[in-house]
Design an enzyme around this catalytic site. Structure first.
Site, PDB file in Angstrom:
ATOM      1  CB  CYS A  92      -7.998  -0.671  11.430  1.00  0.00           C
ATOM      2  SG  CYS A  92      -6.840  -0.375  10.130  1.00  0.00           S
ATOM      3  CB  SER A 128      -0.865  -0.017   1.261  1.00  0.00           C
ATOM      4  OG  SER A 128      -1.622   1.154   1.332  1.00  0.00           O
TER       5      SER A 128
HETATM    6  N1  PLP Z   1      -1.938  -4.665   6.231  1.00  0.00           N
HETATM    7  C1  PLP Z   1      -1.193  -4.061   7.177  1.00  0.00           C
HETATM    8  C2  PLP Z   1      -0.107  -4.823   7.852  1.00  0.00           C
HETATM    9  C3  PLP Z   1      -1.436  -2.725   7.498  1.00  0.00           C
HETATM   10  O1  PLP Z   1      -0.695  -2.127   8.435  1.00  0.00           O
HETATM   11  C4  PLP Z   1      -2.479  -2.033   6.831  1.00  0.00           C
HETATM   12  C5  PLP Z   1      -2.792  -0.638   7.187  1.00  0.00           C
HETATM   13  O2  PLP Z   1      -2.548  -0.196   8.289  1.00  0.00           O
HETATM   14  C6  PLP Z   1      -3.198  -2.717   5.834  1.00  0.00           C
HETATM   15  C7  PLP Z   1      -2.914  -4.033   5.570  1.00  0.00           C
HETATM   16  C8  PLP Z   1      -4.286  -2.030   5.068  1.00  0.00           C
HETATM   17  O3  PLP Z   1      -3.745  -1.153   4.135  1.00  0.00           O
HETATM   18  P1  PLP Z   1      -4.637   0.002   3.483  1.00  0.00           P
HETATM   19  O4  PLP Z   1      -4.765   1.062   4.506  1.00  0.00           O
HETATM   20  O5  PLP Z   1      -3.884   0.459   2.285  1.00  0.00           O
HETATM   21  O6  PLP Z   1      -5.936  -0.623   3.115  1.00  0.00           O
END
Ligand code: PLP
Length: 394
Positions: A327, A201
């Protein structure tokens, strides 16, 4: 230091670099064309998108045809996991992951459980590393996928990815890794590490929000996640987010050029923060091992205080920090990652995550620790748990 914002929440998101904004701007202005159209202006944009793909592929030792642009890390994770499950459901319905994955992975697994797939959640040790013996033992004849993250977003532990890739392939199982926190912080070579699918990302490495990619090894077939037009070699429909794809490639390029120098700087400040906090604030501990840890991650457990109150107090001083992943903050549930490394509920509540970048100086770090000491003292003086502790000690 008055009015200065000290941003120590880079695992949540990062500032977009000026060079990245400069690189993106033309694609919202003069070069706004749709790369799928036939006229020359569009075809030039197509060339630029393909060059971005090449740049990104090169950084992880992949072939450009193995890079698929997506809207974020969450989409890449969902696509890799659900796409594999759907494609291989007649071969097997068992998937292995770990207890400390991001919710983009964990909730994709939960969705598959509701469809009848069986998921094994492999435990981690008290330092936050996946137990490889347990992983090996959990592989079955009907296992179709292992999905283990490259580096953890809360405690910064870097998993032994090449070893996990080897275990997966010895057993003829596909291997996906969520590299959203690892990419650009540590070198990744999909070939030597045996990675079949990898999620990234852009907003985690000074690129824009709303764009990411999935590396999908040539020859591996998974079902589509987005159905529609013929973009991305018929695998991921939707008009390309051109400006942000260009921005992501630029940010990735800069991050890789500076990776070594940046990490060295970050490690000095990270260790300074850890050492001072552990030494000067009683009843604190480092969550996650010291070794094989992301250069920019500090996660400290602070007993006898509420994480949220500490964050609010830091915020009043212009210090941006976090108590868990972006999140889950806002929820009162303790972090699943801290519970997974064996912390009891009450200890999992009082954690502080500081994720720095190379603009943070030792002086900034000292400012944060000096203030943190006062905040912890103040909060403890109001805490009934602390009062109990002091009384019992007497
Ligand atoms: N995976 C991990 C390890 C993350 O830290 C995050 C975001 O904090 C994501 C997935 C999700 O990414 P995105 O915010 O681009 O959806």
């Amino acid at each position: 230091m008055e009015n200065k914002i000290i941003y120590m929440d880079n695992a949540s998101t990062t500032r977009v670099l000026d060079e990245v904004i400069e690189a993106m701007l033309p694609y919202w202005k003069d070069r706004f064309y749709n790369p799928s159209s036939v006229y020359e202006m569009s075809q030039q944009v197509r060339v630029d998108v393909e060059n971005a793909r090449k740049k990104i592929a090169m950084l992880i030792n992949a072939n450009p045809c193995e890079i698929f642009f997506t809207s974020c890390g969450t989409e890449s994770d969902n696509w890799a996991i659900k796409g594999t499950a759907n494609m291989l459901k007649n071969k097997g319905r068992h998937i292995i992951t770990s207890t400390i994955e991001h919710h983009a992975v964990l909730n994709s697994m939960k969705a598959l459980e509701r469809e009848g797939f069986e998921i094994t959640y492999v435990n981690v040790d008290s330092d936050g590393f996946v137990k490889l013996d347990e992983l090996k033992k959990s592989i079955r004849k009907d296992t179709i996928l292992i999905s283990i993250m490259t580096a953890n977003n809360e405690i910064g532990t870097i998993q032994p990815i090449a070893k996990i890739g080897e275990i997966a392939h010895e057993n003829n199982v596909l291997f996906h890794t969520d590299a959203v926190q690892g990419f650009s912080h540590i070198p990744i070579d999909v070939k030597s590490m045996g990675i079949d699918m990898l999620s990234v990302s852009a907003h985690k490495f000074n690129g824009p929000k709303g764009v990411g990619f999935l590396y999908l090894k040539k020859g591996i077939r998974i079902t589509n996640f987005m159905d529609g037009g013929a973009q991305e070699n018929l695998k991921r429909a939707g008009t390309e987010n051109v400006a942000e794809i260009i921005g992501m490639a630029k940010a990735a390029e800069i991050a890789h050029e500076k990776m070594k120098e940046r990490s060295e700087k970050e490690i000095i400040v990270r260790n300074h923060l850890i050492d001072r906090i552990l030494k000067e604030i009683p009843h604190t501990r480092l969550n996650g091992g010291r070794d094989n840890r992301l250069p920019n991650n500090v996660n400290i457990g602070i007993e006898y205080i509420e994480g949220e109150s500490m964050l609010l107090n830091l915020d009043m001083l212009g210090i941006c920090a976090s108590s868990g992943s972006a999140c889950t903050s806002g929820s009162l549930d303790p972090s699943h990652v801290l519970l997974a490394i064996g912390l009891p509920h009450e200890k999992a509540h009082g954690s502080l995550r500081l994720t720095i970048d190379d603009t943070i100086t030792i002086q900034d770090a000292d400012y944060v620790v000096d203030n943190l000491k006062e905040i912890v003292e103040k909060l403890r003086s109001m805490s009934p748990l602390w009062e109990d502790y002091v009384r019992n000690k007497k």
